[in-house]
Write a protein that holds these residues in place. Sequence first.
Motif, PDB file in Angstrom:
ATOM      1  N   LEU A   1       0.825  -1.198   0.000  1.00 39.87           N
ATOM      2  CA  LEU A   1       0.000   0.000   0.000  1.00 39.87           C
ATOM      3  C   LEU A   1       0.863   1.253   0.000  1.00 39.87           C
ATOM      4  O   LEU A   1       2.028   1.220   0.387  1.00 39.87           O
ATOM      5  CB  LEU A   1      -0.889   0.008   1.252  1.00 39.87           C
ATOM      6  N   LEU A   2       0.239   2.355  -0.401  1.00 38.17           N
ATOM      7  CA  LEU A   2       0.900   3.652  -0.410  1.00 38.17           C
ATOM      8  C   LEU A   2       1.401   4.006   0.990  1.00 38.17           C
ATOM      9  O   LEU A   2       2.502   4.531   1.150  1.00 38.17           O
ATOM     10  CB  LEU A   2      -0.096   4.703  -0.906  1.00 38.17           C
ATOM     11  N   SER A   3       0.600   3.677   2.001  1.00 39.27           N
ATOM     12  CA  SER A   3       0.976   3.993   3.385  1.00 39.27           C
ATOM     13  C   SER A   3       2.255   3.243   3.776  1.00 39.27           C
ATOM     14  O   SER A   3       3.083   3.752   4.523  1.00 39.27           O
ATOM     15  CB  SER A   3      -0.155   3.637   4.344  1.00 39.27           C
ATOM     16  N   HIS A   4       2.413   2.041   3.223  1.00 39.09           N
ATOM     17  CA  HIS A   4       3.618   1.242   3.508  1.00 39.09           C
ATOM     18  C   HIS A   4       4.838   1.892   2.852  1.00 39.09           C
ATOM     19  O   HIS A   4       5.929   1.936   3.434  1.00 39.09           O
ATOM     20  CB  HIS A   4       3.424  -0.194   3.007  1.00 39.09           C
ATOM     21  N   LEU A   5       4.644   2.427   1.644  1.00 37.69           N
ATOM     22  CA  LEU A   5       5.723   3.132   0.941  1.00 37.69           C
ATOM     23  C   LEU A   5       6.146   4.358   1.761  1.00 37.69           C
ATOM     24  O   LEU A   5       7.324   4.576   2.017  1.00 37.69           O
ATOM     25  CB  LEU A   5       5.251   3.564  -0.460  1.00 37.69           C
ATOM     26  N   HIS A   6       5.155   5.138   2.202  1.00 38.15           N
ATOM     27  CA  HIS A   6       5.428   6.353   2.984  1.00 38.15           C
ATOM     28  C   HIS A   6       6.161   6.023   4.289  1.00 38.15           C
ATOM     29  O   HIS A   6       7.051   6.766   4.702  1.00 38.15           O
ATOM     30  CB  HIS A   6       4.122   7.116   3.273  1.00 38.15           C
ATOM     31  N   MET A   7       5.760   4.916   4.905  1.00 38.01           N
ATOM     32  CA  MET A   7       6.386   4.499   6.165  1.00 38.01           C
ATOM     33  C   MET A   7       7.878   4.209   5.976  1.00 38.01           C
ATOM     34  O   MET A   7       8.688   4.461   6.857  1.00 38.01           O
ATOM     35  CB  MET A   7       5.710   3.211   6.675  1.00 38.01           C
ATOM     36  N   GLN A   8       8.225   3.685   4.805  1.00 35.73           N
ATOM     37  CA  GLN A   8       9.631   3.376   4.514  1.00 35.73           C
ATOM     38  C   GLN A   8      10.419   4.639   4.147  1.00 35.73           C
ATOM     39  O   GLN A   8      11.623   4.718   4.363  1.00 35.73           O
ATOM     40  CB  GLN A   8       9.741   2.378   3.354  1.00 35.73           C
ATOM     41  N   LEU A   9       9.715   5.624   3.570  1.00 38.43           N
ATOM     42  CA  LEU A   9      10.387   6.850   3.126  1.00 38.43           C
ATOM     43  C   LEU A   9      10.714   7.779   4.296  1.00 38.43           C
ATOM     44  O   LEU A   9      11.718   8.469   4.269  1.00 38.43           O
ATOM     45  CB  LEU A   9       9.514   7.606   2.104  1.00 38.43           C
ATOM     46  N   GLU A  10       9.857   7.760   5.316  1.00 33.41           N
ATOM     47  CA  GLU A  10      10.028   8.671   6.452  1.00 33.41           C
ATOM     48  C   GLU A  10      11.416   8.569   7.102  1.00 33.41           C
ATOM     49  O   GLU A  10      12.123   9.585   7.205  1.00 33.41           O
ATOM     50  CB  GLU A  10       8.905   8.428   7.478  1.00 33.41           C
ATOM     51  N   PRO A  11      11.882   7.356   7.515  1.00 28.64           N
ATOM     52  CA  PRO A  11      13.214   7.282   8.131  1.00 28.64           C
ATOM     53  C   PRO A  11      14.344   7.690   7.170  1.00 28.64           C
ATOM     54  O   PRO A  11      15.354   8.257   7.603  1.00 28.64           O
ATOM     55  CB  PRO A  11      13.361   5.817   8.555  1.00 28.64           C
ATOM     56  N   LEU A  12      14.156   7.427   5.873  1.00 26.13           N
ATOM     57  CA  LEU A  12      15.173   7.828   4.889  1.00 26.13           C
ATOM     58  C   LEU A  12      15.239   9.349   4.827  1.00 26.13           C
ATOM     59  O   LEU A  12      16.321   9.934   4.821  1.00 26.13           O
ATOM     60  CB  LEU A  12      14.845   7.261   3.502  1.00 26.13           C
ATOM     61  N   HIS A  13      14.067   9.977   4.791  1.00 26.85           N
ATOM     62  CA  HIS A  13      13.978  11.447   4.760  1.00 26.85           C
ATOM     63  C   HIS A  13      14.735  12.021   5.964  1.00 26.85           C
ATOM     64  O   HIS A  13      15.526  12.957   5.833  1.00 26.85           O
ATOM     65  CB  HIS A  13      12.512  11.863   4.768  1.00 26.85           C
ATOM     66  N   GLN A  14      14.494  11.441   7.146  1.00 28.97           N
ATOM     67  CA  GLN A  14      15.174  11.906   8.367  1.00 28.97           C
ATOM     68  C   GLN A  14      16.686  11.743   8.253  1.00 28.97           C
ATOM     69  O   GLN A  14      17.445  12.632   8.647  1.00 28.97           O
ATOM     70  CB  GLN A  14      14.634  11.180   9.612  1.00 28.97           C
ATOM     71  N   SER A  15      17.104  10.614   7.677  1.00 25.09           N
ATOM     72  CA  SER A  15      18.568  10.377   7.558  1.00 25.09           C
ATOM     73  C   SER A  15      19.187  11.341   6.544  1.00 25.09           C
ATOM     74  O   SER A  15      20.306  11.800   6.729  1.00 25.09           O
ATOM     75  CB  SER A  15      18.866   8.915   7.188  1.00 25.09           C
ATOM     76  N   TYR A  16      18.448  11.713   5.491  1.00 27.76           N
ATOM     77  CA  TYR A  16      18.985  12.686   4.531  1.00 27.76           C
ATOM     78  C   TYR A  16      19.098  14.062   5.192  1.00 27.76           C
ATOM     79  O   TYR A  16      20.053  14.798   4.946  1.00 27.76           O
ATOM     80  CB  TYR A  16      18.100  12.785   3.273  1.00 27.76           C
ATOM     81  N   LEU A  17      18.097  14.397   6.016  1.00 29.65           N
ATOM     82  CA  LEU A  17      18.163  15.686   6.732  1.00 29.65           C
ATOM     83  C   LEU A  17      19.375  15.724   7.650  1.00 29.65           C
ATOM     84  O   LEU A  17      20.035  16.749   7.779  1.00 29.65           O
ATOM     85  CB  LEU A  17      16.859  15.910   7.529  1.00 29.65           C
ATOM     86  N   GLN A  18      19.679  14.566   8.267  1.00 35.93           N
ATOM     87  CA  GLN A  18      20.859  14.462   9.130  1.00 35.93           C
ATOM     88  C   GLN A  18      22.138  14.707   8.326  1.00 35.93           C
ATOM     89  O   GLN A  18      23.041  15.403   8.764  1.00 35.93           O
ATOM     90  CB  GLN A  18      20.957  13.064   9.761  1.00 35.93           C
ATOM     91  N   LEU A  19      22.172  14.117   7.133  1.00 42.44           N
ATOM     92  CA  LEU A  19      23.365  14.224   6.286  1.00 42.44           C
ATOM     93  C   LEU A  19      23.667  15.666   5.869  1.00 42.44           C
ATOM     94  O   LEU A  19      24.824  15.998   5.622  1.00 42.44           O
ATOM     95  CB  LEU A  19      23.194  13.371   5.020  1.00 42.44           C
ATOM     96  N   VAL A  20      22.619  16.485   5.765  1.00 43.57           N
ATOM     97  CA  VAL A  20      22.864  17.844   5.281  1.00 43.57           C
ATOM     98  C   VAL A  20      23.144  18.830   6.404  1.00 43.57           C
ATOM     99  O   VAL A  20      23.399  20.005   6.164  1.00 43.57           O
ATOM    100  CB  VAL A  20      21.695  18.385   4.396  1.00 43.57           C
ATOM    101  N   GLN A  21      23.097  18.349   7.647  1.00 39.15           N
ATOM    102  CA  GLN A  21      23.319  19.280   8.766  1.00 39.15           C
ATOM    103  C   GLN A  21      24.777  19.580   8.968  1.00 39.15           C
ATOM    104  O   GLN A  21      25.626  18.782   8.668  1.00 39.15           O
ATOM    105  CB  GLN A  21      22.695  18.715  10.032  1.00 39.15           C
TER     106      GLN A  21
END
Length: 199
Positions: free
Chosen positions: A179-199
């Motif tokens: 489901l789309l919700s499952h895709l979003h659930m997997q993207l959230e931690p990646l998004h957080q890790s990318y934000l970490q990388l740019v700090q």
Amino acid sequence: MQQFILGLTGGIGSGKSAASQWFESQGIVVVDADIVAREIVAKGQTALSAIEKHFGPWVLNAEGELDRRALREHIFKHPEARKALEEITHPAIRHSIIEQLQAAQSPYVILVSPLLFETNQHQLTQRTLLIDASEQLQIQRASQRDLQNIEQIKQIIAAQMSRQQKQQRADDIVLNDGLLSHLHMQLEPLHQSYLQLVQ
């Protein structure tokens, strides 16, 4: 500070658009290579004039715009014509992508491209994310979405780099098989890790 660019790719029907829309909803600027490819052959653009000059006036419709169907059928019958077309369009696409990436204002920026590895666009990125799906699912989704016939979709898949090759080359992989919700659930931690990388 150097801009952090994430390359996002996946085969036809893998869910690239669904993933990039989610990132956009998080305030991340997305540059879509497919949209750029359409923009550079718009009426009045130099790439369109170059295509007309190389192939002839039949590539334009009555409105003076690119007749995509006619060109697609021509390339299908004359595979060597694809190379000529790519020699005209790829440099223009790359130039426009770079301009749009540089102008982007967000914590990091995403380059979405179905041919990220095939056209060496991954060289513009610091990290790559593959949205992956089984071939069976790709065919099912693409045929429902574009109403293309299965054979055409299979040909598109065959022309793209294999799943295995993409999996080997991508830094991050998200399996979009539910489901789309499952895709979003997997993207959230990646998004957080990318934000970490740019700090």
